[in-house]
Write an enzyme that holds these catalytic residues in place. Structure first.
Site, PDB file in Angstrom:
ATOM      1  CD  GLU A   3     -17.120  35.884 105.185  1.00  0.00           C
ATOM      2  OE1 GLU A   3     -16.920  36.858 105.952  1.00  0.00           O
ATOM      3  OE2 GLU A   3     -17.981  35.018 105.394  1.00  0.00           O
ATOM      4  CG  ASP A   4      -9.947  39.227 102.088  1.00  0.00           C
ATOM      5  OD1 ASP A   4     -10.557  39.124 103.161  1.00  0.00           O
ATOM      6  OD2 ASP A   4      -8.712  39.138 102.001  1.00  0.00           O
TER       7      ASP A   4
END
Length: 895
Positions: A467-468
């Site tokens: 999820e970066d």
């Protein structure tokens, strides 16, 4: 001399650093000895973590109980010392070498040997081999001292140096965590506590040798379909006095029996393709057609495993070292190719896994560390968790990027059980730095772990982060993510260079689409959090919110009531849904509001706590199983693999908590575990009901609402899924029953299920009884709002039931379930249940305190009149109490 390994696991001692002394660590230890002070405590076991030691010594309470987490925060801000002494193994030769191997130090640690600092660490994920000067070692008394500093405080120092960044939300830990290569979940997560651990959490060994095999890479490959020819090549690296080594013997054995299948002796001077004397690629190159079997994921074949053993030989065939790896022969590919036709999202490309030439739908779970204190996880505990997953018909586990690279036993067990592994590199929900020092640290971390894991046949994918990309795109733009340097260059280079056969690499999860898009449902994988989180949409919208591969989605629930009572520790005043102690053990953002929305939309409000707990579990079960069911329907065959996988968030917990887990911290499976198991069986059947009145409004298409109870009814769609590789003819039974009367409907037909895809079976008005009329002037309407529609697949010859599903009218709060007139018979380890009226969510319970003694073949059952079901309860003892509850009941009945 042959290699000797001395595991340093005995006579360790620990203490808190005395912050008042203002001396060096070494001076403090010397002063302890001179003053004959005894502040040192013997370690309970080794490897060790300081919280576990403090609990065992009675200095802190169990942070998993009550509000105790808040009483132990001081531990993570102190410095801690570990100490041991050891003797050298006897029989050292003049040219022998020694190394200390540190397999895991958590995290900021200075290491001293005999008063000299030999190592400083800042990465708990790396392996640290430290060469030693043999002349500096004592035969009988070598003192090893570990000085652990506070990772929490170091992170704050680095944040002050490099700047504050965004990292998740307030319930995903302090943003300074991104600067320290430590398991990120320890800073707190939306399912976990803040417990800043430290200690030597993995083994430490003294290795002495003349020459040794420092790296063995057994390259077990399989050619492309349709030939699928297995082969083996072996790469060797030798450390030490390589001139002492004259040859290496490579043996391939069948795992279990030990039968030797191939053997070859390779003189070192003939390593023609080696770059130097101590490194050679392709020592052997064997074509193994007809000699070995392929390794298959669970459900598609056997998990054939083999051992590759390399023996390093000196003059006269004396053994210098032996190294081995267990391998399986399989070919895994990530297929991203154009789809033949568009679906509701458009065209785009597939995101699917092909193993040994077979395209497979991936149904599985996300994995977080199964304990906040990693040293408390035993091999038996790992096997229990992964067996639970496998027995739930799941074939993939995703190791999430905010935990750890798990120990070897995790991957060994996946190899044995046929579970494919999606392995995230350890980055989660943050803007990580990319300055040179940090990047080089990460490169070495990646190399250590890729080398350690690459031989496992279970490894199906290595993924750059969790999820970066998604978070920076939500916050502003891709330019705000300096760690793209890591995800797009460093990690793929390491994976490509060190894996052969190559392991697929994916930049991040979620990731796909143009412009690093993470929400494009036509490309790559997606995380579906518009339901529960994000836009907080109804779960019935999972059908419209899928993607090519859904690698995260989920709905939380309370855990087993016994787990709740564990953290309450007898505090009955806090035993209600919105108490302070319930909030302490629920870290989900806005959890009360989000629970209230979903529960209020679907269930009646109840003041009975046990019933409320059950209803949250039923909600989770209905929502998550619907997602699996509807997305697996989108696996429609070659060129139409619109959804190729669904991995629920999450399999497990790291402490007793209300969370998304499908089995709680004590391995007690929630109802959702069993409904997922049914949705991932080789053959399944599904029903989707669309209420006519609701086609134009803003509520889920399944909902009956005020005014819709006198609508013209509903339409049902029926389909089946077949994950086997053969088409199958089965008998389909459509069985409808009215909850308000004795009306029922039966319809049977013979249908053919296509191989390895879903098959559409029916699309028709929902059968239902006519409504009563008050007078002759009123129109007669069909009333489907009280009809349960069930479908069953059975073998055409034996009549064996192969799959069941029952669709109940929604929302459940409007349903008035009748007395089921349930009969439950207990015969040894079998439970036979039948009912005269439909039953939803029949959950069988025992007073098994551990939650691990009884293994249910099925549970959380939907019953239809006349359809008797039998559940195997392996381990059920005569002395155990058996009880049950179900939807609409506010009590637990004892059998």
């Amino acid at each position: 001399m042959a290699v000797r390994v001395l595991v340093l696991d005995a006579e360790w001692y620990w203490k808190e650093r005395d912050s008042t002394m203002h001396t060096s660590v070494l001076d403090e230890v010397i002063e302890d000895s001179q003053q004959r002070r005894s502040p040192w405590t013997a370690a309970r076991k080794f490897p060790s973590e300081i919280h576990v030691e403090l609990m065992h010594a009675g200095r802190i309470p169990d942070p998993f109980i009550d509000f105790n987490e808040h009483h132990v925060q001081w531990v993570g801000e102190q410095e801690w010392l570990y100490y041991c002494s050891f003797a050298l193994p006897e029989g050292q030769s003049e040219d022998s070498l020694s190394e200390l191997h540190f397999e895991g130090l958590d995290t900021i640690c200075d290491v001293f040997l005999n008063g000299e600092r030999i190592l400083s660490t800042d990465n708990m994920f790396r392996l640290y081999p430290v060469p030693l000067d043999i002349s500096s070692l004592h035969p009988h008394d070598n003192k090893l001292l570990l000085h652990f500093k506070s990772a929490k405080l170091v992170a704050k120092e680095l944040e002050a140096k490099y700047g504050r960044v965004r990292a998740g939300s307030t319930n995903l830990g302090d943003p300074s965590r991104v600067y320290v290569r430590k398991a990120q979940y320890g800073w707190r997560w939306d399912w976990g506590p803040e417990l800043m651990t430290c200690g030597p959490y993995r083994p430490i060994s003294l290795v002495t040798y003349t020459a040794r095999i420092s790296s063995l890479h057994a390259r077990a490959a399989v050619s492309a379909a349709p030939t699928l020819v297995p082969s083996l090549a072996v790469d060797i690296e030798v450390s030490g006095n390589a001139t002492r080594a004259k040859a290496v013997r490579i043996v391939l054995k069948k795992d279990g029996s030990g039968d030797v299948l191939r053997e070859e002796l390779a003189p070192i001077l003939e390593w023609s393709n080696g770059a130097s004397l101590n490194k050679a690629d392709g020592v052997v190159a064997w074509d193994l057609r007809d000699a070995v079997h392929l390794w298959w994921p669970v459900g598609y074949g056997q998990q054939a495993l083999y051992t590759v053993e390399a023996t390093l030989l000196a003059e006269g065939s004396k053994i210098l070292d032996v190294a081995s790896q267990r391998v399986g022969f399989r070919r895994v590919e990530l297929i991203q190719e154009p789809l033949q036709e568009a679906d509701q999202y458009g065209t785009g490309t597939t995101f699917l896994f092909e193993v040994n030439g077979v395209r497979m739908f991936m149904g599985g779970s996300n994995w977080i560390p199964a304990h906040s204190f990693l040293t408390e996880l035993t091999p038996e505990r790992y096997r229990a968790w992964l067996t639970l997953l496998r027995d739930g018909n799941q074939n993939m586990v995703r190791l999430w990027g905010g935990g750890v690279y798990e120990p070897d036993v995790f991957y060994d067990t996946c190899d044995e059980l046929g579970i494919l592994v999606w392995q995230d590199f350890q980055f989660a929900c943050g803007v990580y730095p990319a300055h040179n020092e940090f990047v080089e640290n990460v490169r070495k971390e990646a190399e250590d772990n890729v080398k350690r894991l690459r031989h496992h046949p279970s490894i199906a994918l290595m993924c750059g982060n969790n999820e970066d990309y998604q978070q920076v795109l939500q916050w502003g733009g891709i330019s705000d993510l300096p760690a793209r340097r890591i995800y797009e260059h460093v990690l793929p280079e390491v994976v490509e260079r060190l894996t052969d056969p190559s392991i697929p690499y994916h930049r991040g999860s979620p990731y796909g689409g143009k412009g690093w898009d993470t929400t494009d449902r036509t490309v790559g994988d997606v995380h579906q959090w518009d339901i529960w989180g994000g836009k907080e949409r109804p779960w019935q919208e999972y059908a419209e919110r899928g993607g090519r591969f859904v690698s995260e989605f989920g709905i939380p629930s309370f855990p087993d009531i016994r787990t709740i009572d564990h953290w309450l520790a007898g505090d009955t005043k806090e035993r209600w849904a919105q108490s302070k102690l319930m909030a302490q053990h629920n870290r989900a953002g806005n959890h009360e509001r989000r629970f209230a929305v979903l529960m209020n939309e679907n269930f009646r409000i109840t003041s009975d706590f046990d019933t409320h707990v059950y209803n949250t579990q039923l909600m989770q079960s209905e929502a998550v199983s619907f997602a699996y069911r509807i997305w697996r329907r989108a696996w429609k065959g070659r060129g139409k693999e619109y959804t190729a996988g669904a991995l629920v968030w999450q399999l497990n917990d790291c402490w007793p908590v209300t969370s998304w887990a499908i089995a709680d911290f004590f391995l007690r499976a929630k109802p959702v575990y069993y409904t997922i198991k049914r949705e991932l069986a080789p053959l399944t059947v599904g029903i989707l009901r669309t209420v006519h009145k609701n086609r134009e409004n803003d509520r889920p298409k399944q909902f009956y609402e005020f005014g819709a109870f006198r609508s013209t009814g509903a339409t049902i769609e029926v389909w089946a899924c077949n994950s086997t590789l053969q088409a199958r003819q089965v008998k389909l039974t459509l069985h409808c029953a009215d909850l308000n009367s004795t009306w029922y409907y039966l319809e049977e037909s013979i249908v053919t299920l296509h191989a390895n895809q879903s098959t559409e079976l029916l699309n028709r008005p929902c059968p239902c009884p006519p409504s009563p009329t008050s007078d002759n002037l009123s129109p007669r309407l069909t009333m489907s709002h009280s009809v349960v529609v069930a479908a069953r697949l059975a073998d055409c010859q034996s009549g064996e039931v192969l799959a069941r599903y029952a669709d109940w009218p929604q929302p459940f709060k409007y349903v008035d379930p009748p007395d089921p007139r349930l009969q439950c018979d207990r015969i040894g380890e079998r439970i036979i249940v039948r009912a005269e009226n439909p039953v939803k969510g029949l959950f069988l319970i025992t007073d098994d305190d551990t939650g691990e003694l009884v293994k249910w073949s099925d549970n959380a059952l939907d019953l239809m009149p006349g359809d008797e079901q039998t559940v195997a309860a392996k381990g059920l003892q005569h002395s155990m109490t058996l009880s049950y509850t179900y939807f609409g009941s506010e009590q637990v009945y004892e059998v």
